[in-house]
Design a protein around this motif. Structure first.
Motif, short mmCIF file in Angstrom:
data_model
loop_
_atom_site.label_atom_id
_atom_site.label_comp_id
_atom_site.label_asym_id
_atom_site.label_seq_id
_atom_site.Cartn_x
_atom_site.Cartn_y
_atom_site.Cartn_z
N GLN A 148 -2.62 5.45 -1.15
CA GLN A 148 -3.18 4.61 -2.21
C GLN A 148 -3.90 3.39 -1.63
O GLN A 148 -3.92 3.18 -0.42
CB GLN A 148 -2.06 4.14 -3.15
N SER A 149 -4.45 2.60 -2.53
CA SER A 149 -5.10 1.35 -2.14
C SER A 149 -4.06 0.23 -2.11
O SER A 149 -2.86 0.46 -2.29
CB SER A 149 -6.20 1.03 -3.13
N LEU A 150 -4.52 -0.97 -1.89
CA LEU A 150 -3.62 -2.11 -1.81
C LEU A 150 -3.46 -2.77 -3.17
O LEU A 150 -4.42 -2.90 -3.94
CB LEU A 150 -4.18 -3.17 -0.84
N THR A 151 -2.24 -3.22 -3.43
CA THR A 151 -1.91 -3.95 -4.65
C THR A 151 -1.22 -5.24 -4.28
O THR A 151 -0.31 -5.25 -3.45
CB THR A 151 -0.98 -3.11 -5.55
N GLN A 187 0.86 -1.18 0.00
CA GLN A 187 0.00 0.00 0.00
C GLN A 187 0.89 1.23 0.00
O GLN A 187 1.47 1.59 1.02
CB GLN A 187 -0.95 0.01 1.21
#
Lengths: 111, 114
Positions: free
Chosen positions: B41-44, B37
């Protein structure tokens, strides 16, 4: 991008009001899960809804799923200051456990 | 549910060094997942760690940069190698358990590279 979309990106409401967050995704799914994240810490699992379910409830949370529109919503009723956090939806494809996350909604509850 | 212990919880590292993050689960699981993360931002998903085989990496992530070990069904490590400031992120491990495959996360490792 493989990520879904969430809206709004940010939401600010008064304590006691209801908060609704929406999530859209792109592919067929096995399930959709909602998470809460406080101040960049770990994710707290809120609720899972399967692709053959349309609505789930857990306490003050209500989740709906519309697979024809590839969308879900999370409703938090009677919001509290402690609900202030970022909320993420995440989808798992058929036969998979790995998750694809939405961009998240930052929710602020004002006292 | 699953209880996931992740450590360290945070670290500040010098560029060019490596950091190994540990993830311990309170039950045996076939797959463990590592996410990144980035700030704001969001999680990848970085990779999926399977016991007894090499990890499966997502597009944009390579083994040389993020080597993963999975020595048994309750433990995994992720190493962030040759770090640069762009690696400053929260790294989280996750497992899916139960008949509904609910996914649970560790508390994350907040990494700052200076």
């Amino acid at each position: 991008s493989q990520q879904g979309e969430e809206d709004p990106q940010a939401l600010s409401i008064q304590e006691g009001e209801n908060a609704t967050m929406n999530c859209s995704y792109k592919t067929s799914i096995n399930n959709l899960q909602w998470y809460r994240q406080n101040s960049g810490r770990g994710l707290v699992h809120l609720i899972l809804i399967r692709s053959n379910e349309r609505e789930k409830h857990s306490g003050r949370l209500r989740v709906t799923l519309d697979t024809s529109k590839k969308s879900s919503s999370l409703l938090i009723t009677a919001s509290r200051a402690a609900d202030t956090a970022s909320y993420f939806c995440a989808t798992a494809a058929q036969g998979a456990q790995k998750l694809v996350f939405g961009q998240g909604t930052r929710l602020t509850i004002n006292p | 549910s699953a209880v996931i212990s992740q450590k360290p919880s945070r670290d500040i590292c010098q560029r060019g060094t490596s950091l190994t993050i540990q993830c311990q689960v309170d039950s045996q699981v076939t797959m463990m997942f590592w996410y990144r993360q980035q700030p704001g931002q969001s999680l990848t998903l970085i990779a999926t760690a399977n016991q007894g085989s090499e990890a499966t990496y997502e597009s944009g992530f390579v083994i040389d940069k993020f080597p993963i070990s999975r020595p048994n069904l309750t433990f995994s490590t992720l190493t962030v190698s040759n770090m640069s400031p762009e690696d400053s992120s929260i790294y989280l491990c996750s497992v899916a358990v139960g008949p509904r495959d609910e996914a649970f996360f560790g508390q994350g490792t907040r990494l700052t590279v200076v």
